[in-house]
Write an enzyme that holds these catalytic residues in place. Structure first.
Site, PDB file in Angstrom:
ATOM      1  N   ASP A 255      -3.936   5.916  28.646  1.00 50.27           N
ATOM      2  CA  ASP A 255      -5.092   5.738  27.759  1.00 50.27           C
ATOM      3  C   ASP A 255      -5.432   7.011  26.975  1.00 50.27           C
ATOM      4  OD1 ASP A 255      -7.189   4.402  26.583  1.00 50.27           O
ATOM      5  OD2 ASP A 255      -8.588   4.799  28.211  1.00 50.27           O
ATOM      6  N   GLY A 256      -5.978   6.825  25.786  1.00 51.43           N
ATOM      7  CA  GLY A 256      -6.485   7.952  25.006  1.00 51.43           C
ATOM      8  C   GLY A 256      -5.662   8.291  23.773  1.00 51.43           C
TER       9      GLY A 256
ATOM     10  N   ASN B 262      -4.703  -6.605  24.699  1.00 47.93           N
ATOM     11  CA  ASN B 262      -4.431  -5.731  23.548  1.00 47.93           C
ATOM     12  C   ASN B 262      -4.108  -6.494  22.254  1.00 47.93           C
ATOM     13  OD1 ASN B 262      -2.923  -3.055  25.531  1.00 47.93           O
ATOM     14  ND2 ASN B 262      -5.002  -3.212  24.728  1.00 47.93           N
TER      15      ASN B 262
ATOM     16  N   HIS C 294      -0.171   6.643  19.244  1.00 45.23           N
ATOM     17  CA  HIS C 294       0.743   5.839  20.061  1.00 45.23           C
ATOM     18  C   HIS C 294       2.155   6.433  20.058  1.00 45.23           C
ATOM     19  CE1 HIS C 294      -2.363   3.068  20.906  1.00 45.23           C
ATOM     20  NE2 HIS C 294      -2.467   2.595  19.679  1.00 45.23           N
TER      21      HIS C 294
ATOM     22  N   GLY D   1      -5.503   6.749  20.865  1.00 45.74           N
ATOM     23  CA  GLY D   1      -6.283   6.605  19.636  1.00 45.74           C
ATOM     24  C   GLY D   1      -7.170   7.827  19.407  1.00 45.74           C
TER      25      GLY D   1
END
Ligand code: FPP
Length: 228
Positions: free
Chosen positions: A15-16, A63, A32, A18
């Site tokens: 995660d993270g 998603n 990504h 973005g």
């Protein structure tokens, strides 16, 4: 950190991506790409130090709610990564499996997933499981349906045998970079006794040192599995 007392199975919610991109004034999709690159670094490191199983959350059943361009970027990165993984296979010698409902992916990506899993099935050192269109609830419902259809008893053992993870040990630790402290529908069945590790570091910045720190923390936990 003790290299002789490693968790057998590590699972990671990547995660993270973005936010990592936003902080640099870049589009989310660059985050990504950086995340996919970091996945390769961490997977190689896990193999090198002797982790037997690594499971990563690449795309969840939820998603699909993201903007179509972002979904197609993630699918494109998977495609690129798998092509490169096949090219590097003989050197990397990693077994790759895929957890999730791949039936709704593009036929091209599905074929690539099947090919990667098949070619890599000969390798034994480290098994990397990539969760694509994966949801923990979805996995449990599918298992229940299969047991009901086949008339097999509803036991813990039989449920476990119907999970994507059948035959592999539950994760010893689940790591979530990116600052959120939740499990987000990841490995709900398998996480029963996993040690959880959260860090504010964003996934593209989650380095080998960060992984060592997480493993060190794991090595100082008292795992009782309900006993005393
Ligand atoms: C979560 O970060 C990340 C994802 C939903 C996608 C993860 C995908 C990859 C790392 C690339 C493809 C994977 C492989 C294995 C090649 P976020 O977008 O929710 O970040 P944010 O919370 O900062 O917005």
């Amino acid at each position: 950190m003790d290299f002789n007392n490693l968790p057998r199975h590590i699972a990671i919610i990547m995660d993270g991506n973005g936010r990592w991109a936003k902080r640099r004034g870049l589009p989310r999709t660059s985050g990504h790409s950086a995340g996919a690159e970091n996945f390769r670094t961490i997977a190689t490191y896990c193999k090198d130090i002797g982790i037997q199983y690594l499971t990563v959350y690449a795309f969840s059943t939820e998603n699909w709610r993201r903007p179509p361009e972002e979904v197609s970027t993630i699918m494109g990165l998977l495609d690129k990564y798998l092509h490169e993984a096949i090219e590097r296979m003989e050197r990397d010698r990693v077994k790759m499996k895929f957890f999730g409902d791949t039936s709704v992916l593009s036929p091209k990506l599905r074929a690539l997933i099947e090919r990667t899993a098949e070619i890599s099935s000969q390798y034994e050192g480290c098994q990397v499981n990539i969760c694509v269109n994966y949801g923990g609830r979805d996995e449990i419902i599918r298992a229940a349906k299969r047991l009901a259809e086949t008339g097999v008893a509803f036991s813990e053992e039989n449920f476990a045998g119907e999970m994507y993870s059948a035959g592999i040990p539950d994760p010893d630790m689940i790591i979530r970079p990116g600052g959120e402290m939740r499990i987000s529908n990841f490995l709900l069945w398998q996480a029963a006794y996993s040690e959880l590790y959260f860090t504010d570091t964003l996934w593209p910045d989650f380095s080998k040192d960060e992984l060592n720190k997480a493993i060190f923390s794991f090595q100082h936990r008292d795992r009782r599995f309900g006993g005393i």
